[in-house]
Design an enzyme around this catalytic site. Structure first.
Site, PDB file in Angstrom:
ATOM      1  N   HIS A  69      -0.921  99.451  44.164  1.00  0.00           N
ATOM      2  CA  HIS A  69      -1.787  98.286  43.993  1.00  0.00           C
ATOM      3  C   HIS A  69      -1.101  97.027  44.534  1.00  0.00           C
ATOM      4  O   HIS A  69       0.121  96.897  44.446  1.00  0.00           O
ATOM      5  CB  HIS A  69      -2.142  98.091  42.519  1.00  0.00           C
ATOM      6  CG  HIS A  69      -3.133  99.106  42.026  1.00  0.00           C
ATOM      7  ND1 HIS A  69      -2.803 100.417  41.817  1.00  0.00           N
ATOM      8  CD2 HIS A  69      -4.455  98.986  41.711  1.00  0.00           C
ATOM      9  CE1 HIS A  69      -3.879 101.073  41.387  1.00  0.00           C
ATOM     10  NE2 HIS A  69      -4.884 100.233  41.330  1.00  0.00           N
ATOM     11  N   PRO A  70      -1.890  96.097  45.074  1.00  0.00           N
ATOM     12  CA  PRO A  70      -1.293  94.883  45.639  1.00  0.00           C
ATOM     13  C   PRO A  70      -0.921  93.880  44.558  1.00  0.00           C
ATOM     14  O   PRO A  70      -1.475  93.887  43.452  1.00  0.00           O
ATOM     15  CB  PRO A  70      -2.419  94.324  46.512  1.00  0.00           C
ATOM     16  CG  PRO A  70      -3.668  94.754  45.786  1.00  0.00           C
ATOM     17  CD  PRO A  70      -3.357  96.127  45.236  1.00  0.00           C
ATOM     18  N   GLU A  89     -12.276  91.266  45.565  1.00  0.00           N
ATOM     19  CA  GLU A  89     -12.048  91.029  44.145  1.00  0.00           C
ATOM     20  C   GLU A  89     -11.156  89.813  43.920  1.00  0.00           C
ATOM     21  O   GLU A  89     -11.444  88.961  43.055  1.00  0.00           O
ATOM     22  CB  GLU A  89     -11.457  92.285  43.505  1.00  0.00           C
ATOM     23  CG  GLU A  89     -12.465  93.420  43.383  1.00  0.00           C
ATOM     24  CD  GLU A  89     -11.835  94.802  43.278  1.00  0.00           C
ATOM     25  OE1 GLU A  89     -12.592  95.787  43.209  1.00  0.00           O
ATOM     26  OE2 GLU A  89     -10.584  94.898  43.270  1.00  0.00           O
ATOM     27  N   PHE A 121       1.621  93.898  38.584  1.00  0.00           N
ATOM     28  CA  PHE A 121       0.711  93.519  37.506  1.00  0.00           C
ATOM     29  C   PHE A 121      -0.709  93.847  37.943  1.00  0.00           C
ATOM     30  O   PHE A 121      -1.177  93.387  38.983  1.00  0.00           O
ATOM     31  CB  PHE A 121       0.845  92.022  37.219  1.00  0.00           C
ATOM     32  CG  PHE A 121      -0.116  91.512  36.175  1.00  0.00           C
ATOM     33  CD1 PHE A 121       0.072  91.801  34.838  1.00  0.00           C
ATOM     34  CD2 PHE A 121      -1.199  90.724  36.539  1.00  0.00           C
ATOM     35  CE1 PHE A 121      -0.807  91.325  33.872  1.00  0.00           C
ATOM     36  CE2 PHE A 121      -2.082  90.230  35.590  1.00  0.00           C
ATOM     37  CZ  PHE A 121      -1.884  90.538  34.249  1.00  0.00           C
TER      38      PHE A 121
END
Length: 293
Positions: A69-70, A89, A121
């Site tokens: 995930h980025p 998003e 996160f």
């Protein structure tokens, strides 16, 4: 492109995986695993099966998935190197246009979080305002490793539920949106307040930003929800009702300037998939509100 659940149930495993492979960030294996569990009676069951594939995967594979995930508002975002879903998003909550000050704050939190937990996160940004994201960032930094691992997977559930709801149509759609509504009653006249202008603001720090303008209809309501068809972002809001103009338009002597001109109602949203009904009951000299249904 929207896919029909019934057609996905009948297609080949390869085409199924191709259609839904990007739903879980850089993890086409999730769709591949779900393809073997067809048919699905509902879209909700489809999403739950995909999520079950993640939850039942080996710990190392789960960790690899989370690491895919980025970062929020990270260098990849500024360079435009995000998946299309992540790009939309993050842009929806303004993370693609942060000031240098806010970018630095996100960067510091990101570094601290990754140093502690070993993965980025993860949060479903469409369920939060920017202030709420920062508050969650700082709160979750205090979690232990097991609690935060579970929190990250739960956020993946929220993110992918919205992605599936936006990609697949059919029976049993997952509940992925909330609704904010209002109703204005002119208790001086004993009827709905017609034609009253209303503004909706979102609070960020100590500033309020106008995000919507509308007017009441013949029933004292608005033709469309103030927010609808998507999650209600967790955060602080304010509705401003043009009460003074309403009573002036009825020919009532409200004073010059009027005792009540713009009536502000400040409230908070904590349930993104909930229904928040914020009515106003008003006279030229008083008003009240409550959370309705």
């Amino acid at each position: 492109m929207m896919f029909v659940l019934e057609e996905l149930n009948r297609t080949t495993s390869a085409d199924f995986a191709k259609a839904l492979g990007d739903t879980f960030e850089l993890a086409p294996w999730v769709a591949e695993a779900a393809a073997e569990k067809r048919p699905f009676k509902t879209v909700t069951a489809l999403h739950e099966r995909m999520m079950a594939a993640v939850r039942s995967a080996a710990r190392e594979r789960q960790l690899e998935f989370l690491r895919g995930h980025p970062d929020l508002a990270g260098k990849a975002a500024r360079a435009g190197a995000l998946t299309d879903d992540s790009k939309r998003e993050q842009a929806s909550v303004g993370l693609d246009g942060l000031s240098d000050e806010h970018f630095s704050r996100f960067h510091r939190l990101t570094d601290a979080y990754k140093a502690k937990f070993g993965f980025p996160f993860i949060i479903c940004v469409r369920r939060h305002t920017r202030d709420s994201i920062l508050a969650q960032f700082e709160r979750r930094l205090g979690n232990d490793a097991a609690t935060e691992f579970a929190s990250a997977l739960q956020e993946v559930f929220y993110i992918t539920r919205l992605r599936i709801a936006g990609k697949v149509t059919g029976e049993g759609m997952p509940k992925a949106g909330g609704r904010l509504s209002t109703h204005v009653l002119d208790t001086h006249a004993g009827r709905p307040a017609v034609g009253m202008a209303i503004e909706l603001y979102e609070w960020a720090g100590e500033r309020a930003y106008r995000i919507g303008v509308t007017v009441t209809n013949a029933d004292g309501r608005t033709d469309q929800p103030l927010i609808g068809g998507r999650p209600l972002p967790i955060g602080r809001y304010e509705l401003r009702f043009a009460v003074g103009n309403h009573f002036r338009s009825r020919g009532i002597d409200v004073g010059d300037p009027p005792f009540l001109d713009i009536v502000p109602l400040r409230f908070s949203i904590a349930e993104p998939e909930g229904h928040y009904h914020v009515p106003l009951l008003c006279t030229p000299w008083s008003y009240s509100t409550y959370r309705g249904s």
